[in-house]
Enzyme design. Structure first.
Site, short mmCIF file in Angstrom:
data_model
loop_
_atom_site.label_atom_id
_atom_site.label_comp_id
_atom_site.label_asym_id
_atom_site.label_seq_id
_atom_site.Cartn_x
_atom_site.Cartn_y
_atom_site.Cartn_z
N ASP A 227 -6.25 13.54 -3.23
CA ASP A 227 -5.87 14.28 -2.03
C ASP A 227 -5.77 13.37 -0.81
O ASP A 227 -4.84 13.50 0.00
CB ASP A 227 -6.89 15.39 -1.75
CG ASP A 227 -6.82 16.52 -2.77
OD1 ASP A 227 -5.81 16.61 -3.49
OD2 ASP A 227 -7.79 17.29 -2.86
N LYS B 180 0.81 -1.23 0.00
CA LYS B 180 0.00 0.00 0.00
C LYS B 180 0.84 1.27 0.00
O LYS B 180 0.45 2.27 -0.60
CB LYS B 180 -0.96 -0.01 1.19
CG LYS B 180 -2.06 -1.06 1.08
CD LYS B 180 -3.07 -0.94 2.20
CE LYS B 180 -4.17 -1.97 2.02
NZ LYS B 180 -5.26 -1.82 3.00
#
Length: 272
Positions: free
Chosen positions: A79, A67
């Site tokens: 964002d 990840k």
């Protein structure tokens, strides 16, 4: 499935335990979407990027341990992914790959079904991508996060990024928290007999959540239930983060009830 079917993917290592293929393929069948979702065990994020281009994959999920590794490889970040510095979702736009994070949305929606985050202290166990998503979500909902991690170095770095206190496992008794969330892989199938914490620690908290969904009830959650805590399984987080992925990939309204039912049935089948 025709040769023109869209291909979506899961990248991680291991991936054999994941129910993402079962859940997403159930949605594709129910909604008659010409798509297939496949799991790929990859050693590195770079390998996954190559697979995306080779197989013309339209979108992907990312699980442990990649990840955070994807972040510097992508063409752009949303964002939330930029703030969390970890991705669980990849959106392919032409030749560009955009990283997103729906874990934090799944986390918040799952926890808020049983617990009010605003104004509460939530202890997050772990310092990886799932922990980053949980910390971001807690802050977004007006909670006070606290980090607990085995490594003081990683805990300190994460605390600096999210401006919150940190403790090591050895000093966990000093923490006063309303809720505790496990964001480590301790207790994940097939080692569901393991817990990251001793049972006596759980007596001082009101709510315990495990981000692990396989098994449905981890040893941590069994211990928490016996200690009188409200418990939250990882299934709701898993379903909600997957639903957000489908919204981003295909701009559709996901069938949450079907997704939840599919996951619970698959977990029940594994137990038999």
């Amino acid at each position: 499935m025709t040769g023109e079917a869209m291909v979506f993917a899961l990248f991680g290592n291991p991936v054999g335990h994941s129910l993402s293929p079962v859940m997403h393929n159930a949605v594709f069948r129910a909604l008659s979407i010409p798509a297939v979702y496949r799991a790929y065990a990859v050693e590195t994020a770079e390998e996954a990027v190559a697979v995306i281009h080779q197989k013309s994959i339209k979108g992907a999920s990312v699980t442990l341990p990649h990840k955070e590794d994807f972040v510097p490889l992508l063409d752009d970040l949303t964002d939330s992914a930029r703030a969390i510095k970890a991705v669980n979702t990849l959106i392919v736009d032409g030749s560009a790959i955009v990283g997103d994070n729906t874990d934090w949305i799944g986390f918040v929606r799952a926890l808020e079904e049983r617990f009010v985050i605003e104004g509460k202290t939530v202890a997050v166990l772990g310092a990886g991508g799932a922990a980053r998503a949980a910390l971001f979500g807690i802050i977004q909902r007006g909670g006070r996060p606290v980090i607990i991690n085995r490594s003081s170095e990683r805990a300190r770095a994460l605390a600096g990024a999210f401006d919150c206190p940190w403790f090591t496992l050895g000093t966990i008794q000093r923490i006063e928290a309303d809720c505790l969330v496990n964001c480590t892989s301790v207790g994940l199938f097939p080692r569901g007999d393991l817990s990251p914490l001793p049972p006596e620690i759980l007596r001082s908290v009101d709510c315990v959540m495990d981000t692990i969904y396989n098994p449905l009830e981890t040893k941590l959650l069994r211990d928490a239930r016996e200690a009188g805590c409200t418990t939250v399984t990882g299934v709701e987080m898993f379903v909600h983060q997957g639903a957000e992925q489908l919204r981003r990939w295909l701009s559709l309204d996901p069938p949450l009830d079907l997704m939840r039912k599919t996951v619970l049935e698959a977990l029940a089948h594994e137990d038999n």
